[in-house]
Write a protein that holds these residues in place. Structure first.
Motif, short mmCIF file in Angstrom:
data_model
loop_
_atom_site.label_atom_id
_atom_site.label_comp_id
_atom_site.label_asym_id
_atom_site.label_seq_id
_atom_site.Cartn_x
_atom_site.Cartn_y
_atom_site.Cartn_z
N HIS A 38 0.80 -1.22 0.00
CA HIS A 38 0.00 0.00 0.00
C HIS A 38 0.83 1.28 0.00
O HIS A 38 0.43 2.27 -0.60
CB HIS A 38 -0.96 0.01 1.20
CG HIS A 38 -2.09 -0.94 1.02
ND1 HIS A 38 -3.16 -0.68 0.19
CD2 HIS A 38 -2.31 -2.16 1.54
CE1 HIS A 38 -3.98 -1.70 0.22
NE2 HIS A 38 -3.51 -2.62 1.03
N GLU A 39 1.95 1.27 0.69
CA GLU A 39 2.75 2.50 0.80
C GLU A 39 3.90 2.57 -0.18
O GLU A 39 4.35 3.66 -0.52
CB GLU A 39 3.27 2.62 2.23
CG GLU A 39 2.13 2.78 3.24
CD GLU A 39 2.57 2.62 4.68
OE1 GLU A 39 3.79 2.70 4.94
OE2 GLU A 39 1.69 2.41 5.53
N HIS A 40 4.39 1.40 -0.64
CA HIS A 40 5.58 1.40 -1.51
C HIS A 40 5.32 0.74 -2.86
O HIS A 40 6.21 0.68 -3.70
CB HIS A 40 6.74 0.69 -0.81
CG HIS A 40 7.12 1.32 0.48
ND1 HIS A 40 7.90 2.45 0.55
CD2 HIS A 40 6.81 1.00 1.77
CE1 HIS A 40 8.08 2.78 1.82
NE2 HIS A 40 7.41 1.92 2.58
N ARG A 41 4.12 0.19 -3.05
CA ARG A 41 3.76 -0.49 -4.29
C ARG A 41 4.71 -1.65 -4.61
O ARG A 41 5.10 -1.88 -5.76
CB ARG A 41 3.69 0.47 -5.47
CG ARG A 41 2.66 1.56 -5.30
CD ARG A 41 1.29 0.95 -5.26
NE ARG A 41 0.25 1.97 -5.23
CZ ARG A 41 -0.69 2.04 -4.29
NH1 ARG A 41 -0.71 1.17 -3.32
NH2 ARG A 41 -1.59 2.97 -4.34
N ILE A 42 5.07 -2.39 -3.57
CA ILE A 42 5.92 -3.57 -3.72
C ILE A 42 5.08 -4.78 -3.35
O ILE A 42 4.56 -4.88 -2.25
CB ILE A 42 7.17 -3.48 -2.81
CG1 ILE A 42 8.05 -2.34 -3.27
CG2 ILE A 42 7.92 -4.81 -2.81
CD1 ILE A 42 9.23 -2.05 -2.36
N LEU A 43 4.95 -5.70 -4.29
CA LEU A 43 4.15 -6.90 -4.07
C LEU A 43 5.03 -8.03 -3.55
O LEU A 43 6.01 -8.41 -4.19
CB LEU A 43 3.46 -7.32 -5.37
CG LEU A 43 2.58 -8.56 -5.31
CD1 LEU A 43 1.44 -8.33 -4.32
CD2 LEU A 43 2.05 -8.89 -6.68
N CYS A 44 4.70 -8.53 -2.38
CA CYS A 44 5.33 -9.73 -1.84
C CYS A 44 4.23 -10.49 -1.11
O CYS A 44 3.12 -9.99 -0.95
CB CYS A 44 6.52 -9.40 -0.95
SG CYS A 44 6.16 -8.35 0.44
N GLN A 45 4.53 -11.70 -0.67
CA GLN A 45 3.51 -12.54 -0.07
C GLN A 45 4.01 -13.17 1.21
O GLN A 45 5.21 -13.36 1.40
CB GLN A 45 3.15 -13.69 -1.02
CG GLN A 45 2.59 -13.27 -2.34
CD GLN A 45 2.43 -14.47 -3.25
OE1 GLN A 45 3.38 -15.20 -3.50
NE2 GLN A 45 1.22 -14.66 -3.75
N VAL A 46 3.03 -13.55 2.06
CA VAL A 46 3.36 -14.39 3.20
C VAL A 46 3.60 -15.78 2.63
O VAL A 46 2.86 -16.24 1.76
CB VAL A 46 2.20 -14.40 4.22
CG1 VAL A 46 2.49 -15.34 5.36
CG2 VAL A 46 1.95 -12.99 4.74
N VAL A 53 7.04 -15.63 7.60
CA VAL A 53 8.00 -15.64 6.50
C VAL A 53 7.34 -14.93 5.33
O VAL A 53 6.21 -15.24 4.97
CB VAL A 53 8.37 -17.08 6.09
CG1 VAL A 53 9.32 -17.08 4.90
CG2 VAL A 53 8.97 -17.85 7.26
N ILE A 54 8.04 -13.96 4.76
CA ILE A 54 7.54 -13.32 3.54
C ILE A 54 8.45 -13.71 2.39
O ILE A 54 9.64 -13.98 2.58
CB ILE A 54 7.43 -11.79 3.66
CG1 ILE A 54 8.79 -11.14 3.90
CG2 ILE A 54 6.46 -11.40 4.75
CD1 ILE A 54 8.77 -9.63 3.77
N LYS A 55 7.87 -13.75 1.21
CA LYS A 55 8.65 -14.07 0.02
C LYS A 55 8.47 -12.98 -1.01
O LYS A 55 7.41 -12.40 -1.16
CB LYS A 55 8.27 -15.43 -0.55
CG LYS A 55 6.83 -15.53 -1.00
CD LYS A 55 6.51 -16.93 -1.51
CE LYS A 55 5.05 -17.01 -1.92
NZ LYS A 55 4.71 -18.31 -2.46
N ALA A 56 9.55 -12.68 -1.66
CA ALA A 56 9.55 -11.70 -2.74
C ALA A 56 10.04 -12.41 -3.99
O ALA A 56 10.98 -13.19 -3.94
CB ALA A 56 10.46 -10.53 -2.40
N LEU A 57 9.37 -12.16 -5.08
CA LEU A 57 9.72 -12.81 -6.34
C LEU A 57 10.06 -11.74 -7.37
O LEU A 57 9.23 -11.35 -8.19
CB LEU A 57 8.54 -13.67 -6.84
CG LEU A 57 8.08 -14.74 -5.86
CD1 LEU A 57 6.75 -15.33 -6.30
CD2 LEU A 57 9.13 -15.81 -5.73
N PRO A 58 11.30 -11.23 -7.32
CA PRO A 58 11.68 -10.18 -8.26
C PRO A 58 11.80 -10.73 -9.68
O PRO A 58 11.96 -11.93 -9.88
CB PRO A 58 13.04 -9.71 -7.74
CG PRO A 58 13.58 -10.88 -7.00
CD PRO A 58 12.40 -11.61 -6.44
#
Length: 104
Positions: A38-46, A53-58
């Motif tokens: 919402h604040e940075h427009r970066i999509l990641c998931q639990v 644990v969060i995961k980011a898929l660049p």
């Protein structure tokens, strides 16, 4: 890429963490992923149910500038989430307001 979160080192923070985790395991990771979007427009998931644990898929072709932007946003979001009671209140309020709009 995944990041696992654990309880804070301080006694007060640890008690609050334990209380919240007993009620809703994995909630802290939501305090990270929701503001990142919402604040940075970066999509990641639990990474999974009941997990902090969060995961980011660049993208496969990510630039150094994008990595630095993600790291800065993550650092800022974690710092805000470490103020756990306030972060939890913001998260609950934001979620509740959205649920109210959907129910209408």
């Amino acid at each position: 890429m995944a990041i696992e979160f654990g309880p804070p080192a301080g006694a007060i923070g640890r008690r609050l963490w334990d209380t919240v985790e007993r009620r809703q395991p994995g909630l802290f990771s939501q305090l990270i992923t929701v503001p990142l979007f919402h604040e940075h427009r970066i999509l990641c998931q639990v990474a999974g149910h009941r997990m902090n644990v969060i995961k980011a898929l660049p993208a496969l072709t990510i630039s150094e500038q994008e990595i630095r932007r993600f790291a800065g946003a993550l650092r800022e979001t974690i710092a805000a989430a470490e103020r756990y009671p306030a972060a939890l209140a913001r998260f609950g309020l934001r979620t509740g307001l959205r649920a109210g709009r959907v129910a209408r």
